[in-house]
Design a protein around this motif. Structure first.
Motif, PDB file in Angstrom:
ATOM      1  N   ASP A  85       0.831  -1.208   0.000  1.00  0.00           N
ATOM      2  CA  ASP A  85       0.000   0.000   0.000  1.00  0.00           C
ATOM      3  C   ASP A  85       0.866   1.258   0.000  1.00  0.00           C
ATOM      4  O   ASP A  85       0.532   2.250  -0.659  1.00  0.00           O
ATOM      5  N   GLU A  86       1.971   1.197   0.732  1.00  0.00           N
ATOM      6  CA  GLU A  86       2.860   2.364   0.767  1.00  0.00           C
ATOM      7  C   GLU A  86       3.481   2.612  -0.597  1.00  0.00           C
ATOM      8  O   GLU A  86       3.641   3.757  -1.021  1.00  0.00           O
ATOM      9  N   VAL A  87       3.835   1.530  -1.297  1.00  0.00           N
ATOM     10  CA  VAL A  87       4.369   1.678  -2.657  1.00  0.00           C
ATOM     11  C   VAL A  87       3.364   2.417  -3.532  1.00  0.00           C
ATOM     12  O   VAL A  87       3.698   3.391  -4.215  1.00  0.00           O
ATOM     13  N   ALA A  88       2.113   1.959  -3.522  1.00  0.00           N
ATOM     14  CA  ALA A  88       1.076   2.574  -4.364  1.00  0.00           C
ATOM     15  C   ALA A  88       0.874   4.043  -4.005  1.00  0.00           C
ATOM     16  O   ALA A  88       0.766   4.900  -4.884  1.00  0.00           O
ATOM     17  N   GLN A  89       0.850   4.348  -2.712  1.00  0.00           N
ATOM     18  CA  GLN A  89       0.612   5.716  -2.271  1.00  0.00           C
ATOM     19  C   GLN A  89       1.767   6.637  -2.647  1.00  0.00           C
ATOM     20  O   GLN A  89       1.551   7.753  -3.149  1.00  0.00           O
ATOM     21  N   ARG A  90       2.982   6.171  -2.418  1.00  0.00           N
ATOM     22  CA  ARG A  90       4.136   7.032  -2.697  1.00  0.00           C
ATOM     23  C   ARG A  90       4.377   7.203  -4.194  1.00  0.00           C
ATOM     24  O   ARG A  90       4.794   8.281  -4.642  1.00  0.00           O
ATOM     25  N   LEU A  91       4.095   6.167  -4.978  1.00  0.00           N
ATOM     26  CA  LEU A  91       4.217   6.317  -6.421  1.00  0.00           C
ATOM     27  C   LEU A  91       3.142   7.260  -6.959  1.00  0.00           C
ATOM     28  O   LEU A  91       3.405   8.064  -7.863  1.00  0.00           O
ATOM     29  N   ALA A  92       1.944   7.181  -6.398  1.00  0.00           N
ATOM     30  CA  ALA A  92       0.887   8.118  -6.786  1.00  0.00           C
ATOM     31  C   ALA A  92       1.300   9.540  -6.450  1.00  0.00           C
ATOM     32  O   ALA A  92       1.045  10.479  -7.215  1.00  0.00           O
TER      33      ALA A  92
ATOM     34  N   ILE B  63       1.632  -4.144 -10.002  1.00  0.00           N
ATOM     35  CA  ILE B  63       2.867  -3.359 -10.131  1.00  0.00           C
ATOM     36  C   ILE B  63       3.409  -3.000  -8.754  1.00  0.00           C
ATOM     37  O   ILE B  63       4.610  -3.160  -8.474  1.00  0.00           O
ATOM     38  N   ALA B  64       2.545  -2.513  -7.873  1.00  0.00           N
ATOM     39  CA  ALA B  64       2.979  -2.125  -6.528  1.00  0.00           C
ATOM     40  C   ALA B  64       3.563  -3.313  -5.775  1.00  0.00           C
ATOM     41  O   ALA B  64       4.584  -3.187  -5.079  1.00  0.00           O
ATOM     42  N   THR B  65       2.951  -4.476  -5.919  1.00  0.00           N
ATOM     43  CA  THR B  65       3.435  -5.672  -5.236  1.00  0.00           C
ATOM     44  C   THR B  65       4.814  -6.075  -5.739  1.00  0.00           C
ATOM     45  O   THR B  65       5.712  -6.411  -4.952  1.00  0.00           O
ATOM     46  N   THR B  66       5.001  -6.037  -7.044  1.00  0.00           N
ATOM     47  CA  THR B  66       6.291  -6.439  -7.617  1.00  0.00           C
ATOM     48  C   THR B  66       7.393  -5.463  -7.231  1.00  0.00           C
ATOM     49  O   THR B  66       8.524  -5.876  -6.930  1.00  0.00           O
TER      50      THR B  66
ATOM     51  N   ARG C   7      12.240  -5.430  -1.218  1.00  0.00           N
ATOM     52  CA  ARG C   7      12.410  -6.248  -0.018  1.00  0.00           C
ATOM     53  C   ARG C   7      13.405  -7.396  -0.232  1.00  0.00           C
ATOM     54  O   ARG C   7      14.199  -7.709   0.661  1.00  0.00           O
ATOM     55  N   LEU C   8      13.390  -8.006  -1.421  1.00  0.00           N
ATOM     56  CA  LEU C   8      14.280  -9.130  -1.710  1.00  0.00           C
ATOM     57  C   LEU C   8      15.634  -8.693  -2.267  1.00  0.00           C
ATOM     58  O   LEU C   8      16.539  -9.519  -2.406  1.00  0.00           O
ATOM     59  N   GLY C   9      15.758  -7.417  -2.601  1.00  0.00           N
ATOM     60  CA  GLY C   9      17.015  -6.920  -3.142  1.00  0.00           C
ATOM     61  C   GLY C   9      17.337  -7.471  -4.520  1.00  0.00           C
ATOM     62  O   GLY C   9      18.506  -7.661  -4.872  1.00  0.00           O
ATOM     63  N   LYS C  10      16.282  -7.709  -5.329  1.00  0.00           N
ATOM     64  CA  LYS C  10      16.493  -8.274  -6.658  1.00  0.00           C
ATOM     65  C   LYS C  10      16.197  -7.230  -7.736  1.00  0.00           C
ATOM     66  O   LYS C  10      15.325  -6.374  -7.559  1.00  0.00           O
ATOM     67  N   PRO C  11      16.907  -7.312  -8.865  1.00  0.00           N
ATOM     68  CA  PRO C  11      16.591  -6.418  -9.985  1.00  0.00           C
ATOM     69  C   PRO C  11      15.175  -6.685 -10.487  1.00  0.00           C
ATOM     70  O   PRO C  11      14.673  -7.804 -10.393  1.00  0.00           O
ATOM     71  N   LEU C  12      14.550  -5.655 -11.033  1.00  0.00           N
ATOM     72  CA  LEU C  12      13.192  -5.754 -11.553  1.00  0.00           C
ATOM     73  C   LEU C  12      13.234  -5.607 -13.063  1.00  0.00           C
ATOM     74  O   LEU C  12      13.647  -4.567 -13.586  1.00  0.00           O
ATOM     75  N   LEU C  13      12.828  -6.648 -13.777  1.00  0.00           N
ATOM     76  CA  LEU C  13      12.763  -6.613 -15.234  1.00  0.00           C
ATOM     77  C   LEU C  13      11.333  -6.281 -15.644  1.00  0.00           C
ATOM     78  O   LEU C  13      10.399  -7.027 -15.363  1.00  0.00           O
ATOM     79  N   VAL C  14      11.165  -5.142 -16.298  1.00  0.00           N
ATOM     80  CA  VAL C  14       9.842  -4.663 -16.704  1.00  0.00           C
ATOM     81  C   VAL C  14       9.743  -4.750 -18.223  1.00  0.00           C
ATOM     82  O   VAL C  14      10.512  -4.117 -18.941  1.00  0.00           O
ATOM     83  N   GLU C  15       8.782  -5.520 -18.697  1.00  0.00           N
ATOM     84  CA  GLU C  15       8.631  -5.742 -20.130  1.00  0.00           C
ATOM     85  C   GLU C  15       7.254  -5.268 -20.584  1.00  0.00           C
ATOM     86  O   GLU C  15       6.288  -5.296 -19.816  1.00  0.00           O
ATOM     87  N   GLY C  16       7.164  -4.835 -21.827  1.00  0.00           N
ATOM     88  CA  GLY C  16       5.887  -4.396 -22.370  1.00  0.00           C
ATOM     89  C   GLY C  16       6.090  -3.528 -23.596  1.00  0.00           C
ATOM     90  O   GLY C  16       7.221  -3.171 -23.939  1.00  0.00           O
ATOM     91  N   PRO C  17       4.999  -3.173 -24.283  1.00  0.00           N
ATOM     92  CA  PRO C  17       5.107  -2.336 -25.474  1.00  0.00           C
ATOM     93  C   PRO C  17       5.727  -0.971 -25.155  1.00  0.00           C
ATOM     94  O   PRO C  17       5.701  -0.514 -24.009  1.00  0.00           O
TER      95      PRO C  17
ATOM     96  N   ARG D  10      17.782 -13.920 -12.744  1.00  0.00           N
ATOM     97  CA  ARG D  10      18.347 -12.983 -11.775  1.00  0.00           C
ATOM     98  C   ARG D  10      17.322 -11.950 -11.304  1.00  0.00           C
ATOM     99  O   ARG D  10      17.490 -11.332 -10.249  1.00  0.00           O
ATOM    100  N   CYS D  11      16.259 -11.765 -12.087  1.00  0.00           N
ATOM    101  CA  CYS D  11      15.337 -10.661 -11.849  1.00  0.00           C
ATOM    102  C   CYS D  11      13.941 -11.126 -11.439  1.00  0.00           C
ATOM    103  O   CYS D  11      13.550 -12.265 -11.697  1.00  0.00           O
ATOM    104  N   LEU D  12      13.202 -10.208 -10.843  1.00  0.00           N
ATOM    105  CA  LEU D  12      11.757 -10.364 -10.743  1.00  0.00           C
ATOM    106  C   LEU D  12      11.172  -9.820 -12.041  1.00  0.00           C
ATOM    107  O   LEU D  12      11.679  -8.841 -12.595  1.00  0.00           O
ATOM    108  N   PHE D  13      10.091 -10.440 -12.521  1.00  0.00           N
ATOM    109  CA  PHE D  13       9.531 -10.069 -13.818  1.00  0.00           C
ATOM    110  C   PHE D  13       8.196  -9.351 -13.650  1.00  0.00           C
ATOM    111  O   PHE D  13       7.364  -9.744 -12.833  1.00  0.00           O
TER     112      PHE D  13
END
Length: 284
Positions: free
Chosen positions: A6-13, A23-26, A32-42, A185-188
């Motif tokens: 919830d804090e992620v969603a609020q602060r990003l807003a 998106i907020a959960t990922t 929290r896990l210290g892993k890179p985030l791979l974001v894919e899409g158009p 290596r990443c979260l997707f």
């Protein structure tokens, strides 16, 4: 950086980025896990903006590595200031090579590029590796090495290890398949164009002066354009640009004249414009 989803969603807003629960959960888990985030899409769905929003929301410095075909280690990691080194050698020409070498391979002559800059930064950092799919496979090997241990070895200086790991976001338009090793290596996270209700919220947030009726009409037309087989579908940023364009022109509704004169804001190819004019009745 974040204590809850919830804090992620609020602060990003608060940083101007409306996000979904997925998106907020990922983002929360990547932090929290210290892993890179791979974001894919158009292209144009807000992948790069997500990294910027995370940096803004957390007060972090944004370090960006823009990938392209042919990018090499020197452009991504570090290189030496050869011109300055040459001047130093020339100035100390009476010295032996060993003395000169000890002088020119020091911090004074090192030019850190984005990866090394992010690793060495003691302050909170968001490292954005943008359009990773445009880089060569060899660059993926370098990314695996750097993102694995968050350390870089400069032969002349030794190994430099991050004292504070950056929050890493890699983006991809999926123009080519990334390696399984990098993906492991990443979260997707896959981001697609938002639903009309969410895009309307985005437009109203970014262009608060626009009327509800005009914003709704604009979003409806954008959705219809994306449903066509266009060379380039309108991005969210172009939707916002179109809203601002209509306001600048004093338009209070979409009609044939306004659409024809402003269509270049959202469609950047003549073939796309012709198809839109032909296939969408709203364009007459």
């Amino acid at each position: 950086m974040f204590d809850s989803v919830d804090e992620v969603a609020q602060r990003l807003a608060g940083a101007g980025y409306l996000t979904s629960t997925a998106i907020a959960t990922t983002v929360f888990l990547a932090d929290r896990l210290g892993k890179p985030l791979l974001v894919e899409g158009p292209a144009g769905v807000g992948k790069t903006e997500l990294a910027r929003a995370v940096a803004t929301a957390t007060g972090s410095e944004l370090v960006r590595l823009q990938c392209y075909e042919g990018i090499d280690e020197a452009r991504a990691l570090y290189e030496w200031n050869h011109a300055k080194q040459l001047l130093r050698i020339t100035a100390g020409r009476d010295e032996g090579w060993h003395e000169a070498r000890a002088d020119i391979f020091t911090e004074e002559f090192l030019l850190p590029r984005p990866l090394l800059t992010a690793i060495r930064n003691p302050s909170p950092t968001v490292l954005l590796i943008d359009e990773t799919d445009k880089a060569d496979v060899e660059m993926e090997g370098l990314l695996l090495e750097v993102l694995g241990d968050f350390q870089v070895t400069v032969p002349e200086l030794g190994t430099i290890t991050a004292t504070r790991k950056p929050f890493v976001v890699l983006t991809s338009n999926a123009t080519r398949e990334l390696s399984e090793a990098l993906k492991r290596r990443c979260l997707f996270l896959h981001i697609d164009f938002p639903e009309a209700v969410r895009e309307l919220e985005i437009v109203r947030m970014q262009v608060p002066e626009i009327s509800e009726v005009l914003a709704a009409s604009l979003v409806r037309v954008i959705g219809a354009l994306r449903a066509l087989e266009l060379r380039k579908s309108p991005s969210i940023a172009e939707t916002i640009d179109w809203a601002r364009t209509l306001l600048a022109l004093g338009a209070d509704h979409l009609d044939e004249s306004v659409v024809h004169t402003t269509l270049g804001v959202v469609l950047k190819y003549e073939a796309d414009r012709k198809r839109a004019v032909t296939e969408l009745k709203v364009f007459g």
